[in-house]
Design a protein around this motif. Structure first.
Motif, PDB file in Angstrom:
ATOM      1  N   UNK A   3      20.402  51.428  18.568  1.00 42.45           N
ATOM      2  CA  UNK A   3      20.836  52.295  17.482  1.00 42.45           C
ATOM      3  C   UNK A   3      22.263  52.744  17.703  1.00 42.45           C
ATOM      4  N   UNK A   4      23.023  52.820  16.626  1.00 40.77           N
ATOM      5  CA  UNK A   4      24.414  53.252  16.679  1.00 40.77           C
ATOM      6  C   UNK A   4      24.630  54.300  15.606  1.00 40.77           C
ATOM      7  N   UNK A   5      24.823  55.545  16.031  1.00 43.93           N
ATOM      8  CA  UNK A   5      25.025  56.644  15.091  1.00 43.93           C
ATOM      9  C   UNK A   5      26.511  56.883  14.869  1.00 43.93           C
ATOM     10  N   UNK A  37      18.742  66.844  16.846  1.00 44.22           N
ATOM     11  CA  UNK A  37      20.031  67.464  17.164  1.00 44.22           C
ATOM     12  C   UNK A  37      19.888  68.362  18.377  1.00 44.22           C
ATOM     13  N   UNK A  38      20.994  68.490  19.073  1.00 46.75           N
ATOM     14  CA  UNK A  38      21.024  69.337  20.258  1.00 46.75           C
ATOM     15  C   UNK A  38      22.295  70.159  20.261  1.00 46.75           C
ATOM     16  N   UNK A  94      21.409  62.942  16.951  1.00 45.23           N
ATOM     17  CA  UNK A  94      20.945  61.661  17.471  1.00 45.23           C
ATOM     18  C   UNK A  94      19.959  61.026  16.497  1.00 45.23           C
ATOM     19  N   UNK A  95      20.062  59.716  16.362  1.00 45.66           N
ATOM     20  CA  UNK A  95      18.994  59.006  15.671  1.00 45.66           C
ATOM     21  C   UNK A  95      18.113  58.349  16.725  1.00 45.66           C
ATOM     22  N   UNK A  96      16.876  58.162  16.369  1.00 41.42           N
ATOM     23  CA  UNK A  96      15.911  57.622  17.318  1.00 41.42           C
ATOM     24  C   UNK A  96      14.860  56.808  16.581  1.00 41.42           C
ATOM     25  N   UNK A 111      24.538  59.510  19.824  1.00 38.56           N
ATOM     26  CA  UNK A 111      24.842  60.869  19.392  1.00 38.56           C
ATOM     27  C   UNK A 111      26.185  60.954  18.694  1.00 38.56           C
ATOM     28  N   UNK A 112      26.252  61.798  17.699  1.00 36.55           N
ATOM     29  CA  UNK A 112      27.495  62.043  16.986  1.00 36.55           C
ATOM     30  C   UNK A 112      27.617  63.544  16.750  1.00 36.55           C
ATOM     31  N   UNK A 113      28.799  64.079  17.032  1.00 33.38           N
ATOM     32  CA  UNK A 113      28.996  65.532  16.997  1.00 33.38           C
ATOM     33  C   UNK A 113      29.316  66.012  15.592  1.00 33.38           C
TER      34      UNK A 113
END
Length: 118
Positions: A3-5, A37-38, A94-96, A111-113
């Motif tokens: 996966x590529x976010x 998300x985190x 994050x995608x999962x 992850x992407x901010x």
């Protein structure tokens, strides 16, 4: 599946962003896709999830009515449209993916901010 976010960035409160998650799998049909998300110093939380077909989408209460998850099977891409963003939405997203038969997500994007300024 890999996966590529992408799509994160800085936005003012009330604004919108669309996150994308491109998958290496030929099809999503055998997977359940999720967005998490985190925030800094906090645990990773579920945001939205959907069957690979795009059906039966579920949202956390904190984003319901503001975020929309969708799937483009032709592009092997899952999206998270985020509207009416709030400063508390600031986090790494994050995608999962997990196989439909499993309860555990075994594939994660990098992850992407997303930063929402007040």
């Amino acid at each position: 599946v890999q996966l590529q976010a992408s799509g994160g960035g800085l936005v003012q409160a009330g604004g919108s962003l669309r996150l994308s998650c491109a998958a290496s799998a030929r099809t999503f049909s055998g997977y359940y896709m999720g967005w998490f998300r985190q925030a800094s110093g906090k645990e990773r939380d579920f945001v939205a999830g959907s069957r690979g077909s795009g059906s039966l989408t579920d949202y956390s209460d904190s984003v319901k009515g503001r975020f929309t998850m969708s799937t483009d099977n032709a592009k092997n891409t899952v999206y998270l449209q985020m509207n009416s963003l709030k400063p508390e939405d600031t986090a790494v997203y994050y995608c999962a993916a997990r196989p439909m038969w499993s309860r555990d997500y075994n594939s994660w994007g990098q992850g992407t901010l997303v930063t929402v300024s007040s």
